[in-house]
Scaffold this active site. Structure first.
Site, mmCIF file in Angstrom:
data_model
loop_
_atom_site.group_PDB
_atom_site.id
_atom_site.type_symbol
_atom_site.label_atom_id
_atom_site.label_comp_id
_atom_site.label_asym_id
_atom_site.label_seq_id
_atom_site.Cartn_x
_atom_site.Cartn_y
_atom_site.Cartn_z
ATOM 1 C CG ASN A 1 -4.299 3.634 9.000
ATOM 2 O OD1 ASN A 1 -4.741 2.643 7.684
ATOM 3 N ND2 ASN A 1 -3.780 5.009 7.869
ATOM 4 C CD GLU B 1 -3.409 7.677 9.972
ATOM 5 O OE1 GLU B 1 -3.500 8.403 10.614
ATOM 6 O OE2 GLU B 1 -3.687 6.469 10.288
ATOM 7 N NE ARG C 1 -3.542 2.940 3.039
ATOM 8 C CZ ARG C 1 -2.682 3.002 3.941
ATOM 9 N NH1 ARG C 1 -1.846 3.011 4.152
ATOM 10 N NH2 ARG C 1 -3.402 4.190 4.328
ATOM 11 C CG HIS D 1 -0.592 9.023 3.303
ATOM 12 N ND1 HIS D 1 -0.784 7.914 3.121
ATOM 13 C CD2 HIS D 1 -0.743 9.260 4.256
ATOM 14 C CE1 HIS D 1 -0.808 7.349 5.136
ATOM 15 N NE2 HIS D 1 -0.132 8.763 5.382
ATOM 16 C CE1 TYR E 1 1.108 2.620 13.655
ATOM 17 C CE2 TYR E 1 -0.916 4.091 12.897
ATOM 18 C CZ TYR E 1 -0.166 3.605 12.560
ATOM 19 O OH TYR E 1 0.155 3.281 11.321
ATOM 20 C CD GLU F 1 -0.630 4.373 8.023
ATOM 21 O OE1 GLU F 1 -0.553 5.274 9.033
ATOM 22 O OE2 GLU F 1 -1.516 4.902 7.235
#
Ligand SMILES: *[C@@H]1O[C@H](CO)[C@@H](O)[C@H](O)[C@H]1NC(C)=O
Ligand SMILES: *[C@@H]1O[C@H](CO)[C@@H](O)[C@H](O)[C@H]1NC(C)=O
Ligand SMILES: *[C@@H]1O[C@H](CO)[C@@H](O)[C@H](O)[C@H]1NC(C)=O
Ligand SMILES: *[C@@H]1O[C@H](CO)[C@@H](O)[C@H](O)[C@H]1NC(C)=O
Length: 521
Positions: A345, A202, A112, A157, A347, A416
Site C-alpha cells: 500500500n 498494513e 479486495r 484490516h 500513498y 492500495e
C-alpha cells in the site's frame, strides 16, 4: 492535443533533464500528456479495495461482536473531527448487492475486501461462529463471483475483537494461536471459492499509530515498546496462518496467501547531502523493512541495522533488554518466505533528513529510534487530506526499493493507492493522481523490470476514514452520508479508471478540466 509519438520523444528528453538535475524542485517534467506510450500487460490485475469497518456499518446486527474501532469511537466520540463512528458507515452490510454492481461498472475483475473478525466470531474465539456473519460473507462472495469479479480477502484490516484487546491485543503472545484459529474458520468456510487471501493489512500503520501512538485505535500510546511488541506477534501470527494454509488447505484449495505492507517513500531532503541519504535508509529500514525483511528477505529476521539501532538505544536508555523482541531460530525459519506475493500500500512521499529529536517525538519511540525528520515539499499538490502530497516519482522509487531488496521473483500487488477529494463529483485531482501514479507503475514494469502483477485503487466509495471520520473522501463513488439510503453517485474518476482498465493505457488528456477561459462559453 499532442500525438503519442511526440509524447514518447519529448518524454525521453524531459526524463533525461530531470535525471541530470540534482534537486527535486528544479524540474517539473511534464511527461503526463497524450496517451501513455507503455501499456499494462494483458494479464495485469486491476481492482478496487475496501475494508469491512470502513463501509459495512451494521455494527451490532446479526450477532456481531464489538471490534476495537466500535469500542474506541463509542467511548471517545470526540476522536473524529466530525464526531462520527462506524455504526452505519456506507451501510454496505445491507447494500452489498448494489455495491457489487458499482464494482462491475468500474470494469475491474477483482475486489479486495476484508472480513470483520468479530462479525464472523462475535467473541473473537472460534468456539462461537456467527451464523449470520458467516452467511453475510458467503452471500457477498457469491454475488461477486456471479458478476465475474474475483474477491481477494483480507483477514485483518484493523478491527480486532474487543475481548482480545482487553487481553493486550497483538502484544500478547497468545494472540498468535487465536488468530490462527480465526484463519482456520475463514479458510474452512470460504476456501472453496476464495483463492487469494491476505492475512493482515498494513501492520506498520496499525502498530505504529495504534500501539505506539494514539492516532488510531486502540490508542495505547506505548511508544517504543508497544509498537514493537505489536509488530513482533503480528508477524508471527501472519506466518503461522500462512503455514496453516500451506499444510491443511493449499493441497486441495490451491490458493495463495500473502500480507499487505504499507510504505511512505522517502527521498533525501538534499540529494547531495549523504546524511540525508542515510536518513532515508534509516526510515525505510525501521518503518518498512522491520516488517518486510523477516518475511521476504533470503536470510530472514529483523534487519541487522534495525536490531543494532534498537538494541543500542534500549541499552543507552537503561532498559533491561532490547525493546525489540527476538525471534527464535525456529521462528525466523517459519516467518521467512511466508508470503506468496508482496502486497504493498502506498500513498505519498516525504523529504527526509537526520534529526536527534523533534518536538512531537517521545523517548523512547520508533520515531526517536529512526532519527529522521520528515516533511513535504510545499510545492507538491495536496488535493485532499493534509498528510497526502502528490509525488508520483516516489511510487516508482518505492517499487524499485522493494524489487532491489526482496528480489524480482516475488510478485508485487499494489493493494492500495489513492487520494482524497473535497466532495466534488468532477474529481480531476483524483484522475490526475491515478494517471500519474499508474504511469510511474508502468515505468517500473517496463523500464525497471519490476515484477508488478496488480493494482487496487483505494477506494470503491467514500467511507469511514479512521481518524478523519467521514471528512476525508477517497471514494471513486461519492456516498451521501446525510441520506438514510447512503446514496452512491459515480465521480468522474469512475469513467477515467474504467478507461484505463479497458484500454490498458492511460489517456492523460481525456478527463481534464476545461481551461479557465473556456469556462465562459
Ligand atoms: C516512454 O516514455 C518514457 C518517458 O516517460 C521513456 O523513458 C521511454 O523510453 C518511452 N518508451 C517508449 C517505448 O517510447
Ligand atoms: C455467541 O455469540 C452470540 C452472538 O453475539 C452471543 O449472543 C452468544 O452469547 C455467544 N455465545 C457464547 C457461548 O459466547
Ligand atoms: C460473546 O459475545 C457476545 C456478543 O458480543 C456477548 O454478549 C457475550 O457476553 C460474549 N461472551 C463471552 C464469553 O465473552
Ligand atoms: C550500535 O552501537 C555500536 C557500538 O557503539 C555501533 O558500532 C553501531 O554503529 C551502532 N549501530 C546502530 C545501527 O546504531
Amino acid at each position: 492535443m499532442r500525438s503519442s509519438r511526440s509524447v514518447a520523444l519529448s518524454g525521453v528528453v524531459l526524463v533525461a533533464i530531470s535525471l541530470l538535475s540534482c534537486s527535486h524542485e528544479a524540474v517539473v517534467s511534464d511527461i503526463y500528456y497524450g496517451v501513455s506510450n507503455y501499456s499494462f500487460p494483458e494479464d495485469f490485475i486491476f481492482g478496487v479495495s475496501t475494508a469491512a469497518f470502513q463501509i459495512e456499518g451494521a455494527w451490532n446486527e446479526g450477532g456481531k461482536g464489538e471490534s476495537i474501532w466500535d469500542t474506541y469511537v463509542h467511548e471517545h466520540p470526540e476522536y473524529t473531527p466530525d464526531k462520527s463512528n462506524g455504526d452505519i458507515a456506507a451501510d454496505s452490510y445491507h447494500k452489498f448487492k448494489e455495491d457489487v454492481q458499482l464494482i462491475k461498472a468500474l470494469g475491474v475483475k477483482y475486489y479486495r475486501l476484508s472480513i470483520s473478525w468479530p462479525r464472523l466470531l462475535p467473541n473473537g474465539t472460534s468456539n462461537n461462529i456467527s451464523t449470520d456473519g458467516a452467511r453475510y460473507y458467503r452471500n457477498l462472495f457469491e454475488e461477486l463471483l456471479k458478476a465475474n469479479i474475483t474477491p481477494i480477502v483480507t483477514l485483518f484490516h484493523w478491527d480486532m475483537p474487543t475481548p482480545f484487546m482487553d487481553l493486550g491485543g497483538w502484544s500478547n503472545p497468545v494472540i498468535v494461536d487465536y488468530f490462527v484459529d480465526y484463519a482456520r474458520v475463514a479458510f474452512n468456510l470460504y476456501g472453496d471459492i476464495i483463492k487469494t487471501w491476505t492475512t493482515i493489512n498494513e501492520p506498520h500503520q496499525h502498530c505504529y499509530q495504534g500501539y505506539g501512538a494514539d492516532y488510531f485505535a486502540p490508542a495505547i500510546k506505548s511508544h517504543g515498546v508497544g509498537e514493537y511488541l505489536c509488530a513482533h506477534y503480528l508477524i508471527l501470527s501472519h506466518a503461522k496462518a500462512y503455514h496453516l494454509y500451506e499444510k491443511e488447505f493449499k493441497p486441495h484449495q490451491k490458493g495463495k496467501v500473502g500480507i499487505t505492507l504499507d510504505a511512505f517513500m522517502g527521498i533525501p531532503k538534499d540529494p547531495r547531502n549523504f546524511e540525508d541519504v542515510l536518513a532515508v535508509r534509516s526510515y525505510l529500514q525501521i518503518h518498512f523493512d522491520l516488517y518486510a525483511h523477516p518475511i521476504f528477505s533470503a536470510e530472514g529476521d529483523y534487519p541487522t541495522f534495525v536490531r543494532q539501532r534498537i538494541n543500542n538505544m534500549s541499552l543507552a536508555q537503561g532498559f533491561a533488554r532490547s525493546r525489540l523482541p527476538y525471534f527464535t531460530a525456529e521462528e525466523v525459519k517459519i516467518i521467512r518466505g511466508s508470503s506468496d506475493f508482496f502486497g504493498l500500500n502506498h500513498y505519498t512521499t516525504y523529504l527526509m533528513s537526520p534529526s536527534e529529536m523533534e518536538f512531537s517525538w517521545s523517548i523512547p519511540s520508533m520515531d526517536h529510534d529512526a532519527q529522521v525528520r520528515m516533511e513535504q515539499d510545499p510545492h507538491w499538490e495536496k488535493p485532499g487530506t493534509e498528510w497526502l502530497s502528490v509525488y508520483p516519482e516516489g511510487f516508482r522509487k518505492l517499487l524499485n526499493y522493494v524489487s532491489d531488496n526482496y528480489g524480482r521473483e516475488i510478485p508485487i500487488i499494489v493493494t492500495e493507492n489513492g487520494v482524497g477529494d473535497k466532495g466534488q463529483l468532477k474529481d480531476y485531482d483524483r484522475i490526475s493522481y491515478f494517471n500519474k501514479y499508474l504511469y510511474q507503475l508502468l515505468l517500473a514494469i517496463h523500464e525497471d523490470n519490476c515484477n508488478i502483477i496488480g493494482y487496487f485503487a483505494w477506494t470503491l466509495m467514500d467511507d469511514f476514514e479512521w481518524s478523519d471520520g467521514y471528512l476525508s473522501k477517497f471514494g471513486l463513488y461519492k456516498v451521501d452520508f446525510d441520506s438514510p439510503e447512503r446514496t452512491r453517485t459515480p465521480k468522474l474518476s469512475v469513467s477515467s479508471y474504467r478507461n484505463i482498465v479497458q484500454t490498458r493505457r492511460i489517456n492523460f488528456d481525456r478527463y481534464k478540466p476545461l481551461p479557465n477561459k473556456l469556462n465562459h462559453f
